[in-house]
Design an enzyme around this catalytic site. Structure first.
Site, PDB file in Angstrom:
ATOM      1  N   SER A   9       0.812  -1.213   0.000  1.00 26.35           N
ATOM      2  CA  SER A   9       0.000   0.000   0.000  1.00 26.35           C
ATOM      3  C   SER A   9       0.850   1.270   0.000  1.00 26.35           C
ATOM      4  CB  SER A   9      -0.966  -0.044   1.184  1.00 26.35           C
ATOM      5  OG  SER A   9      -1.937   0.968   1.089  1.00 26.35           O
ATOM      6  N   ASP A  53      -2.575   6.247  -3.469  1.00 26.97           N
ATOM      7  CA  ASP A  53      -1.406   5.693  -2.799  1.00 26.97           C
ATOM      8  C   ASP A  53      -0.879   4.541  -3.663  1.00 26.97           C
ATOM      9  OD1 ASP A  53      -3.599   4.073  -2.316  1.00 26.97           O
ATOM     10  OD2 ASP A  53      -2.892   3.420  -0.354  1.00 26.97           O
ATOM     11  N   ASP A  80      -1.106   1.306  -3.863  1.00 26.43           N
ATOM     12  CA  ASP A  80      -1.971   0.266  -4.440  1.00 26.43           C
ATOM     13  C   ASP A  80      -3.333   0.809  -4.844  1.00 26.43           C
ATOM     14  OD1 ASP A  80      -3.030   0.589  -1.884  1.00 26.43           O
ATOM     15  OD2 ASP A  80      -3.461  -1.542  -1.638  1.00 26.43           O
ATOM     16  N   ASP A 124      -5.915   2.091  -3.274  1.00 27.99           N
ATOM     17  CA  ASP A 124      -7.165   1.820  -2.566  1.00 27.99           C
ATOM     18  C   ASP A 124      -7.634   3.054  -1.786  1.00 27.99           C
ATOM     19  OD1 ASP A 124      -5.333   1.802  -0.478  1.00 27.99           O
ATOM     20  OD2 ASP A 124      -6.041  -0.080   0.397  1.00 27.99           O
TER      21      ASP A 124
END
Length: 451
Positions: free
Chosen positions: A108, A245, A247, A249
């Site tokens: 992440s 960010d 990833d 999400d």
């Protein structure tokens, strides 16, 4: 310490998180998730289990995703390898392809040396704690070792991005024509798909942070470093900036003047718009206890109830699933729109808030003005016994602060779930007042709960 944290298994790649651990985690996952009713029905029909795997672009994801694929295939699971795509895309594709489960290799917003393994159940939902505990125990169980035709196959999921883009575009209530968007992709998983999607939706797009080299993910860019995006938006005279960010999400925004629009403001914008369309289930927004007091007041003004949960998107998701609610999220930019996603989706969120700009013909600043952001001061008091946070003297100090603040502020004391510290959060009409109360309460906590 348990292997699984609040968002999968995460740690230093080739430190805690080795190729061997990734392989064994995949094998244990195949054992545990291959025991469900639907999985048994598939096996009874002579079909193998299927899993979708994907990763963000950090360099360690190459060997870790290869290890995950090997562990699954060696356990008799067919693997669809989607390559580098966002975490929410992985969750969507699990449901879209009716796969039995999926694995995302990502850390992440963490720096490049870290990595993580997130496991999703059938339908693209996060695993309950009890299932993660079973997988951890299954690391010591006998592994599945089929031979011959029983082993799984690893195939490239060639149209993964296209399926996800079509899904996102189909969710939009309005096109984005006429709006200049600066996208910050954090040199992460959104770099390949977010610019294309915003352009297909009609926006004029300038892209930054979209040159991943495996080592620069989240490095001075993305939703944790908004100054770069703010500067670009102002310099280019753009209408809005959207930051992901690593990833993708989560989503945060920047208005035309470079002011940050956080997750609370984004939720406020979406909640009111969804209520107007009759899409906000039970006129309820799900948010954590850390959401700003201004969000609560704004929602009350629009007849929207705020259901509070503990900190963490998994708790928001649990409450949304239990009540069937359609919108929830966190101040950090994890926003969940359950009509279209099973997890936080930064691309989906960004598209929808820009769509509201186009639909309402308002600037991002005008939309964000729907709520007043109260100054919020957070102090982490370290070296204290977090288990004694209910100490009567501490609680009396909290009550005294709450009485003094009245309706113009809020106090929250919360024990950390992972460290020996207590978080003291105070909101007030001015930062000076919030800071004074936070410092006073922190001193009481430090004196009373000292180790």
């Amino acid at each position: 310490m348990p292997l699984f944290g609040t968002d999968g298994v995460r740690g230093l790649a080739n430190g805690l998180l080795t190729a061997e651990l990734a392989l064994h985690l995949a094998q244990a996952t195949a054992v545990v998730l291959g025991q469900g009713r639907s999985a048994e029905a598939r096996k009874a029909e002579g079909r193998r289990l299927t899993a979708v795997i994907a990763r963000d672009p950090r360099v360690s994801g190459e060997f870790l995703s290869a290890a995950v694929a090997a562990g699954l295939a060696s356990s008799g699971v067919d693997v669809l390898d989607a390559g580098v795509i966002p975490t929410p895309a992985t969750a969507f594709l699990i449901a879209d392809r009716d796969a039995d489960f999926g694995v995302m290799v990502s850390a992440s917003h963490n720096p490049a040396p870290d990595n993580g393994i997130k496991i999703f159940a059938r339908g693209g939902t996060k695993l309950p704690d009890i299932v993660e505990e079973r997988i951890e125990r299954a690391l010591e169980w006998e592994r599945l070792q089929p031979t011959g035709a029983g082993v799984g196959r690893i195939r490239r999921f060639a149209d993964a991005e296209d399926r996800y883009v079509v899904h996102l575009l189909g969710s939009l209530p309005h096109r984005l024509d006429g709006i200049h968007v600066v996208l910050d992709c954090a040199h992460g998983a959104a770099a390949g798909v977010s610019p294309e999607t915003f352009r297909d939706a009609g926006a004029t797009v300038t892209v930054i942070g979209a040159d991943p080299d495996g080592l620069n993910i989240n490095d001075g860019v993305g939703s944790t470093h908004l100054d770069v995006l703010a500067e670009a938006v102002v310099r280019l005279g753009a209408d809005v900036g959207i930051a992901h960010d690593g990833d993708a999400d989560r989503c945060l925004a920047v208005d035309a003047d470079g002011n940050i629009v956080d997750g609370d403001q984004i939720m406020a914008i979406l909640a009111v718009a969804m209520k107007e369309r009759g899409a906000l289930v039970d006129d309820t927004l799900v948010a954590t206890v850390m959401s700003n007091l201004g969000l609560h007041r704004a929602m009350a003004d629009h007849g929207i109830r705020v259901l509070q949960t503990a900190v963490g998107d998994r708790y928001v998701l649990e409450a949304m699933n239990e009540g069937g609610y359609s919108l929830g999220g966190e101040q950090s930019g994890h926003v969940i729109m359950s009509d279209f996603a099973t997890t936080g989706d930064g691309l989906l969120t960004g598209l929808h808030i820009v769509a509201e700009m186009a639909r309402q013909k308002k600037t991002m600043a005008e939309l964000a003005a729907i709520m007043t952001v109260y100054p919020q001061v957070l102090v982490n008091v370290r070296g204290v016994d977090r288990d004694r946070v209910s100490d009567e003297v501490v609680q009396e100090a909290v009550r005294a602060a709450e009485t003094e603040l009245g309706d113009s502020g809020r106090v929250l004391l919360r024990a950390s779930g992972t460290e020996p510290l207590v978080r003291v959060m105070v909101e007030a009409a001015s930062e000076h007042v919030a800071r004074a109360h936070a410092d006073r309460l922190s001193e009481v906590v430090r004196e009373r709960l000292a180790l």
